[in-house]
Design an enzyme around this catalytic site. Structure first.
Site, short mmCIF file in Angstrom:
data_model
loop_
_atom_site.label_atom_id
_atom_site.label_comp_id
_atom_site.label_asym_id
_atom_site.label_seq_id
_atom_site.Cartn_x
_atom_site.Cartn_y
_atom_site.Cartn_z
N ASP A 52 56.81 5.83 51.54
CA ASP A 52 57.45 7.00 52.25
C ASP A 52 56.84 5.63 53.41
OD1 ASP A 52 58.17 9.18 53.88
OD2 ASP A 52 56.30 8.92 54.43
N TYR A 57 54.47 4.50 61.96
CA TYR A 57 53.02 4.37 61.55
C TYR A 57 52.06 2.69 61.95
CZ TYR A 57 54.26 8.22 58.32
OH TYR A 57 54.01 10.05 57.84
N LYS A 86 61.12 6.12 58.34
CA LYS A 86 62.00 6.70 60.08
C LYS A 86 62.00 6.75 61.34
CE LYS A 86 58.65 10.61 57.28
NZ LYS A 86 57.21 9.49 57.30
N HIS A 119 62.04 11.24 62.40
CA HIS A 119 60.66 11.79 62.11
C HIS A 119 60.46 13.32 62.30
CE1 HIS A 119 56.88 9.97 61.68
NE2 HIS A 119 56.66 10.99 61.04
N LYS A 265 43.91 5.78 48.69
CA LYS A 265 43.39 4.55 49.72
C LYS A 265 42.55 3.43 48.32
CE LYS A 265 44.24 6.30 53.93
NZ LYS A 265 43.42 7.62 53.29
N ASN A 273 46.07 9.95 40.88
CA ASN A 273 47.26 10.35 41.51
C ASN A 273 48.65 10.09 40.28
OD1 ASN A 273 45.13 11.74 42.91
ND2 ASN A 273 46.36 11.15 44.71
N1 LIG Z 1 56.40 13.57 58.50
C1 LIG Z 1 54.82 13.81 59.18
O1 LIG Z 1 55.27 13.90 60.05
C2 LIG Z 1 54.17 13.61 58.16
C3 LIG Z 1 53.03 13.61 58.28
C4 LIG Z 1 52.09 13.92 57.64
C5 LIG Z 1 51.91 12.47 56.47
N2 LIG Z 1 53.44 12.26 56.38
C6 LIG Z 1 53.53 11.33 55.08
O2 LIG Z 1 52.75 11.99 54.45
C7 LIG Z 1 52.49 11.16 52.96
C8 LIG Z 1 50.93 12.11 52.71
O3 LIG Z 1 50.41 12.62 53.36
P1 LIG Z 1 48.14 13.06 53.36
O4 LIG Z 1 47.94 11.73 53.55
O5 LIG Z 1 47.95 14.02 53.68
O6 LIG Z 1 48.07 13.21 51.58
P2 LIG Z 1 46.67 13.85 51.09
O7 LIG Z 1 47.31 13.38 49.67
O8 LIG Z 1 47.29 15.07 51.28
O9 LIG Z 1 45.69 13.54 51.67
C9 LIG Z 1 45.43 12.10 51.43
C10 LIG Z 1 43.59 11.98 51.62
O10 LIG Z 1 43.53 13.14 50.47
C11 LIG Z 1 42.43 12.12 49.95
N3 LIG Z 1 42.41 11.96 47.99
C12 LIG Z 1 43.90 10.91 47.63
N4 LIG Z 1 44.03 11.26 46.88
C13 LIG Z 1 42.82 12.14 45.96
C14 LIG Z 1 42.05 11.98 44.98
N5 LIG Z 1 42.63 11.50 44.07
N6 LIG Z 1 40.73 13.22 45.38
C15 LIG Z 1 40.49 13.42 46.18
N7 LIG Z 1 40.91 12.88 46.84
C16 LIG Z 1 41.76 12.15 47.01
C17 LIG Z 1 42.71 11.15 50.82
O11 LIG Z 1 41.53 10.16 50.78
P3 LIG Z 1 41.48 9.21 50.49
O12 LIG Z 1 41.75 8.12 52.29
O13 LIG Z 1 39.07 8.81 50.60
O14 LIG Z 1 41.93 7.90 49.37
C18 LIG Z 1 42.83 11.14 51.81
O15 LIG Z 1 42.22 11.90 52.90
C19 LIG Z 1 51.92 10.07 54.52
O16 LIG Z 1 51.12 8.51 53.65
C20 LIG Z 1 53.21 10.57 55.04
O17 LIG Z 1 53.63 9.13 54.06
C21 LIG Z 1 54.27 12.67 56.68
#
Ligand SMILES: NC(=O)c1ccc[n+]([C@@H]2O[C@H](COP(=O)([O-])OP(=O)(O)OC[C@H]3O[C@@H](n4cnc5c(N)ncnc54)[C@H](OP(=O)(O)O)[C@@H]3O)[C@@H](O)[C@H]2O)c1
Length: 312
Positions: A52, A57, A86, A119, A265, A273
């Site tokens: 995605d 971004y 998007k 978006h 990351k 995951n």
């Molecule tokens: N449409 C929109 O407006 C919108 C808005 C926001 C996001 N998005 C999309 O959704 C995607 C995902 O959102 P998100 O980043 O909030 O997802 P998320 O997976 O809920 O959160 C990511 C965070 O969780 C941590 N994490 C990941 N795997 C982990 C694990 N196994 N154990 C502990 N912590 C873990 C990561 O830490 P580390 O960094 O330390 O790995 C990062 O800080 C974005 O990249 C984007 O593509 C869309």
């Protein structure tokens, strides 16, 4: 609904002949360009096949580079990966849609997109400034274009075979219902924040009834602490089933019928995951009974992205 034994392989058919979306998706909202490349390659290597992206971004080039290199190294065909990007708020005017789409395609080094999303439903002042502000620092919105105007231009992209499916992001039922009713090509996907603290049950039901895929972002609560990853219910289930809290949250999201986007990351977290398996029904029921309610990202209220650093 009978779940496949392996949640990691689940693919959800998209309406209007849009192919199949892998339920388990990797999100590329990663501010650092070098980390974008390593994290995207790690995700591909771990088994993720759904990526995605977004012009907002500002890293489509890096994602494209990582996907090219990773696909070549792993002998992964273009048809085996599913790529979304998007349209940003400053490109809602119909005449700006196709050029914005082509620019994204070029940066991603792709010939077609699997999915293109609007978006947010908020139109900003048209132009190349992604964050137009007045002297007081307030966002300059564009009152001269409706969401349906933009949608019509998105439909044309499908007509021309440039993308296989189109959809919306950061909408609620107030925006989705009228658009759905007027659309010639119905939205295939709606991407919104969703997790046990924001289950979006009504929206999910509406989408399921119409064959729209709800694509959940922030399924781990954006990794915020305190938060979902430390919720006592999630921790207890994780200990019981021998999985990590992140794996429990991702399995729940897929088993309730959504697709999801997560953003690990590091290589170790990408593997973690991806390595999810189905939870027993009693665990799903316990998660469904969690009462805490929390929205983490206010983009849905203003169109201003919440997880992107200020000035980014
Ligand atoms: N449409 C929109 O407006 C919108 C808005 C926001 C996001 N998005 C999309 O959704 C995607 C995902 O959102 P998100 O980043 O909030 O997802 P998320 O997976 O809920 O959160 C990511 C965070 O969780 C941590 N994490 C990941 N795997 C982990 C694990 N196994 N154990 C502990 N912590 C873990 C990561 O830490 P580390 O960094 O330390 O790995 C990062 O800080 C974005 O990249 C984007 O593509 C869309």
């Amino acid at each position: 609904m009978v779940e496949p034994a392996d949640l990691r392989m689940k693919r959800i058919p998209l309406n209007h002949g849009g192919g199949q979306m892998p339920a388990l998706g990797f999100g590329t909202l990663i501010p650092d360009p070098a980390v974008t490349i390593t994290a995207t390659r790690d995700a591909l290597e771990a088994g993720f096949r759904h990526f995605d992206c977004a012009e907002r971004y500002r890293n489509e080039r890096e994602v494209g580079t990582a996907l090219q290199a990773g696909s070549a190294a792993g002998k992964i065909a273009r048809e085996d990966i599913f790529v979304t990007t998007k349209l940003w708020n400053s490109n809602h005017r119909p005449e700006r849609v196709e050029p914005a789409f082509e620019a994204s395609l070029d940066r991603l080094q792709l010939k077609y997109l699997d999915l293109y999303l609007i978006h947010t439903p908020f139109a900003f002042q048209p132009g190349d400034n992604q964050d137009p502000r007045d002297q007081n620092g307030n966002v300059i919105y564009d009152q001269g274009v409706t969401l349906l105007d933009t949608w019509r231009a998105m439909e044309t992209l499908v007509d021309h075979g440039k993308c296989r499916a189109i959809g919306l992001s950061d909408v609620g039922l107030n925006e989705l219902k009228p658009l759905y009713d007027s659309a010639r090509i119905k939205p295939a996907v709606v991407q919104v924040e969703s997790h046990p603290y924001l289950p979006e049950t009504e929206l999910l039901e509406y989408c399921k009834e119409r064959g729209i895929v709800l694509l959940a972002f922030a399924p781990l609560g954006h990794g915020m602490k305190p938060g979902l990853l430390e919720d006592p219910v999630i921790l207890a289930i994780a200990a019981r089933v021998g999985k990590t809290p992140a794996q429990v949250l991702l399995a729940w999201a897929i088993q309730r019928g959504t697709a999801l986007l997560t953003t690990p990351k590091s290589a170790a977290r990408a593997k973690e995951n991806f390595d999810i398996s189905a939870l027993p029904q009693d665990a799903l029921d316990e998660i469904n009974r969690i009462q805490t309610r929390q929205r983490l990202n206010t983009v849905v209220k203003t169109g201003v992205p919440g997880f992107i650093p200020q000035g980014g």
